[in-house]
Design a protein around this motif. Structure first.
Motif, PDB file in Angstrom:
ATOM      1  N   HIS B  89      45.736 -16.049  -6.666  1.00 29.11           N
ATOM      2  CA  HIS B  89      46.493 -15.679  -5.359  1.00 29.11           C
ATOM      3  C   HIS B  89      45.427 -15.414  -4.236  1.00 29.11           C
ATOM      4  O   HIS B  89      45.885 -15.590  -3.025  1.00 29.11           O
ATOM      5  N   ARG B  90      44.551 -14.560  -4.327  1.00 27.89           N
ATOM      6  CA  ARG B  90      43.301 -14.614  -3.222  1.00 27.89           C
ATOM      7  C   ARG B  90      43.006 -15.696  -2.712  1.00 27.89           C
ATOM      8  O   ARG B  90      42.716 -15.779  -1.370  1.00 27.89           O
ATOM      9  N   THR B 113      50.156 -16.112  -8.727  1.00 29.67           N
ATOM     10  CA  THR B 113      49.187 -16.889  -9.371  1.00 29.67           C
ATOM     11  C   THR B 113      49.695 -18.034 -10.159  1.00 29.67           C
ATOM     12  O   THR B 113      50.881 -17.825 -10.621  1.00 29.67           O
ATOM     13  N   ARG B 138      51.650  -5.926  -8.122  1.00 32.82           N
ATOM     14  CA  ARG B 138      50.202  -5.737  -8.723  1.00 32.82           C
ATOM     15  C   ARG B 138      49.280  -5.561  -7.656  1.00 32.82           C
ATOM     16  O   ARG B 138      48.468  -4.573  -7.488  1.00 32.82           O
ATOM     17  N   VAL B 139      49.352  -6.509  -6.219  1.00 33.86           N
ATOM     18  CA  VAL B 139      48.581  -6.613  -5.363  1.00 33.86           C
ATOM     19  C   VAL B 139      48.800  -5.496  -4.590  1.00 33.86           C
ATOM     20  O   VAL B 139      47.739  -4.950  -3.931  1.00 33.86           O
ATOM     21  N   GLU B 142      47.048  -2.671  -6.282  1.00 29.68           N
ATOM     22  CA  GLU B 142      45.542  -2.622  -5.992  1.00 29.68           C
ATOM     23  C   GLU B 142      45.066  -2.458  -4.734  1.00 29.68           C
ATOM     24  O   GLU B 142      43.943  -1.773  -4.464  1.00 29.68           O
ATOM     25  N   LEU B 145      45.040   1.286  -4.477  1.00 32.37           N
ATOM     26  CA  LEU B 145      43.815   2.015  -5.119  1.00 32.37           C
ATOM     27  C   LEU B 145      42.634   1.787  -4.278  1.00 32.37           C
ATOM     28  O   LEU B 145      41.715   2.493  -3.954  1.00 32.37           O
ATOM     29  N   ARG B 146      42.446   0.645  -3.784  1.00 32.42           N
ATOM     30  CA  ARG B 146      41.247   0.280  -2.872  1.00 32.42           C
ATOM     31  C   ARG B 146      41.483   1.337  -1.529  1.00 32.42           C
ATOM     32  O   ARG B 146      40.592   1.735  -1.251  1.00 32.42           O
TER      33      ARG B 146
END
Lengths: 204, 542
Positions: B89-90, B113, B138-139, B142, B145-146
């Motif tokens: 997906h990025r 994805t 999930r993104v 993340e 978290l980042r």
């Protein structure tokens, strides 16, 4: 077993064709110029690969693994040390770093890059050999080189060889090194090398 | 019975179909090798709003035109020649667009994805299977978290910056303390070894100036420590802002003249009353003025204006000096912060002055701002202070000029354990013709008073002394018989806090002066205390 100078030259030339294609795909994907080079190819029994690679990759590696089947069958792996994987991922997607183990999105990025590279190489072999190569879905794992190779040995029989392809990614003035390891049975390797020699002779 | 005997292959087919239609939490598209959609699962119906009947039998790139339009069609061509493709997906964001109602709140497009896999039969590619997974949750996690990692890294950087600033400050402070000391020691040595030098006045002047600058440095440090620990107390009274600014100007004037920097003052004619600690506020104004002078070259100008704007008093100090870069501007009032902390910097100082100024202003309920158009464009400091309601009786104490014999006939007893301090005061007071006796302890002083060997007009005493201290001295003195009992007494002490002053006054001293005390101030104080006592004595007698 060692590669002859002719086989070595021919393999590097072939792989560079594949890497050229992969570099073009990656450049398009990331909108940055990505160059891929194959400076060196060696061949050795699979038992010796772990030892040889652990000398250059001490830490765990991020490895993208695909099984390929057809007249030439085996396992193909792209191995990056974790630092290389992190650099590659950041250069390609400009997201700040998280450890790869907890960053599924980054693992996907590495998986796609590995997939492009492995497809490009083996696809080129398939074209040369005039056979279709079928692939499994790529899997990414994070463990030591020895661990990865050991797991590949467990379910396979017979003497097997590994074609170790040194790969260098160049992007945004940074070079990331990785290794492409293609594991083949004696039969598959023999067939591949014969076809490679034939291709080299035809092209002279 | 027959059902149970179904072959495994059939069961697997059934399982695959059931998974495809009901169980899979992701989108699955099956095409033939002409990329005509042959299966479209219920997840996709839900997410895209495209019914299976409207998808099946149609080319995939017609059902989802964006796949080809976004350049993703090539992956299907690759799949048809046997390659497996994974789409992160990025890189691609999504493969199959979903309807607005299926998007998470705030999102404008899907986060997916995908895998595109050749469907093979007997080694031949007969079609493709596409599996699409929504990874938006999930993104998001993340990203969180980042962000958390970024926040903690930033906190660490701030802490590291602060510690680096303190290191720089310590280095600067050592340098700033050492420099005047070198001058003092050097010239003292010259005075000692070359008794007859012509530049004796020059030596004394240098020593005095350097000692004064060191005193200011230590005072700044102590003030800062007091402010940081919340211990700075203000002696608030109603005063005129113009008086304070003028007093600061008087101090800065000689330096400006020497440097050929013009000071243009423009004061509002009507007195502006403010509630302030005159000394502290003068210190704040002086800090800004001396800063302006420090950074203004010869031939430059410092404009000082005092204005009243309804309930706000304003003081503007604008110079034509070297200005402040935009990068440094936000840090001008930070403690320890200097634009140039390198050892080769052109200007001295601790970098505390402006920080103190802001703190003092804030303690007064005011504020200070700085503006600068950049390097060599000058700087403008603007003070704001609340105007006081009424102007209390301005105690217009004009400093009397002391004659050389002002203390003639006045008997002074000096009590101090420090020989230097004793001597300094003795010499200074004798210069005004006072009759001075010095003792180095409270015991000795009490013995002299008890024996009647001295009947002082004024007692000047240190507070902190070994054995009995200055508080004890004054208590004992106040229990003597007249005339000793009512002797005016001045505490001259390094305990300079307002609390110390209160304590000294409460113990029985008439005056409290902070060390190092200006000898002329001590002399004036002696004169006025003595005069007050004589007049009250006369009053008493009459």
């Amino acid at each position: 077993m060692e590669l002859t100078a002719l086989q070595q030259d021919a393999l590097i030339e072939l792989l560079n064709i594949g890497f050229g294609r992969a570099g073009a795909s990656l450049s398009q994907l990331t909108r940055h110029r990505v160059l891929l080079e194959v400076p060196k190819v060696t061949i050795r029994p699979i038992e010796e690969v772990a030892q040889a690679l652990e000398g250059v990759i001490a830490s765990d590696v991020a490895s993208v693994h695909q099984i390929f089947s057809g007249p030439v069958a085996g396992d193909a792996l792209l191995m990056l040390d974790q630092n290389g994987a992190a650099i590659l991922k950041e250069l390609l997607t400009s997201e700040p770093a998280l450890p790869l183990a907890i960053d599924a999105s980054a693992r996907e990025v590495i998986t796609e890059v590995g997939n492009i590279l492995l497809n490009a190489c083996l696809g080129t072999f398939g074209n040369i050999l005039h056979v279709q190569v079928a692939f499994s879905v790529p899997q990414l794992s994070l463990e030591s080189v020895g661990g990865i190779l050991e797991s590949l040995r467990v379910h396979r029989e017979g003497v097997r060889y590994a074609l170790v392809v040194h790969a260098a990614f160049k992007l945004r003035d940074t070079e990331v090194r990785g290794y492409l390891v293609i594991i083949l049975s004696v039969v598959s390797l023999d067939r591949l090398l014969r076809e490679v020699e034939a291709w080299e002779r035809d092209n002279r | 019975m027959i059902d149970r005997a179904l072959p495994t292959r059939t069961l697997l087919d059934l399982a695959a179909r059931q998974w495809f239609d009901e169980l899979a939490d992701r989108g699955i598209v099956v095409t033939d090798n002409d990329l005509i959609v042959r299966a479209w699962n219920s997840w996709l119906v839900e997410q895209t709003g495209i019914l299976a009947d409207n998808a099946i039998g149609h080319p995939l790139f017609v059902v989802c035109p964006t796949i080809a339009a976004r350049g993703l069609g090539e992956h299907y061509q690759r799949a048809l020649i046997g390659e497996v493709r994974v789409l992160a997906h990025r890189f691609h964001k999504f493969l199959i667009p979903v309807s607005k109602s299926a998007l998470p709140a705030g999102a404008t497009e899907a986060t997916q994805t995908a895998r595109i896999v050749p469907l093979t039969s007997d080694g031949q590619v007969v079609g493709t299977v596409t599996i699409v997974e929504d990874v938006s949750e999930r993104v998001v996690s993340e990203r969180e978290l980042r962000n958390q990692i970024l926040v903690s890294e930033r906190a660490r950087n701030v802490a590291e910056d602060a510690s680096k600033l303190k290191d720089e400050f310590l280095a600067t402070m050592s340098h700033e303390i050492r420099t005047p000391l070198n001058a003092v020691l050097g010239w003292t040595q010259i005075l000692r070894t070359q008794g007859n030098i012509k530049s004796r006045d020059r030596a004394l002047e240098v020593i005095e100036r350097n000692a004064a600058s060191q005193l200011r440095l230590v005072e700044d440090l102590l003030d800062m420590a007091r402010i940081v620990s919340g211990k700075l107390r203000l002696d608030i009274e109603t005063i005129e802002l113009q008086t304070v600014v003028q007093a600061a100007l008087d101090v800065i004037e000689p330096g400006a003249t020497a440097k050929r920097v013009a000071i243009v003052a423009d004061f509002e004619a009507m007195p502006i009353p403010i509630n302030a600690d005159a000394d502290r506020l003068q210190q704040a104004v002086w800090n800004v003025l001396s800063n302006a002078l420090k950074f203004t070259n010869s031939g430059g100008t410092i404009n000082v204006s005092v204005r009243r704007d309804n309930t706000t008093a304003r003081l503007i100090v604008a110079d034509t000096g070297q200005g402040i870069t935009a990068e440094f501007l936000p840090y001008v009032f930070d403690r320890f912060r200097q634009a140039d902390a390198s050892t080769s910097r052109r200007h001295g100082g601790l970098g505390l002055g402006l920080a103190l100024t802001r703190q003092i202003l804030e303690l007064h309920g005011g504020s200070i701002e700085v503006k600068s158009a950049g390097t060599d464009k000058g700087s403008t400091f603007a003070f704001r202070l609340p105007v006081a309601d009424t102007l209390a009786q301005a105690a217009a104490t004009i400093k009397p000029h002391l004659d050389a014999d002002a203390l003639d006939g006045i008997v002074v007893l000096i009590v101090d354990d420090s020989a230097d301090s004793r001597e300094m005061l003795e010499v200074a007071l004798r210069a005004y013709c006072a009759s001075v006796t010095t003792v180095d302890s409270v015991d000795y002083a009490l013995a002299k008073l008890a024996s009647g060997s001295i009947v002082p007009d004024v007692v000047v005493s240190d507070i902190g002394m070994p054995g009995r201290d200055g508080y004890e001295l004054i208590r004992r003195l106040r229990s003597f018989a007249e005339p000793i009992r009512s002797t005016p007494a001045i505490a001259v002490t390094a305990y300079a806090d307002p609390e110390d002053r209160m304590r000294a006054l409460a113990a029985g001293y008439q005056l409290h002066l902070a060390k190092p005390a200006d000898p002329s101030v001590v002399a004036e104080s002696i004169l006025s205390l003595n005069a007050a006592r004589s007049s009250s004595a006369k009053h008493h007698r009459s």
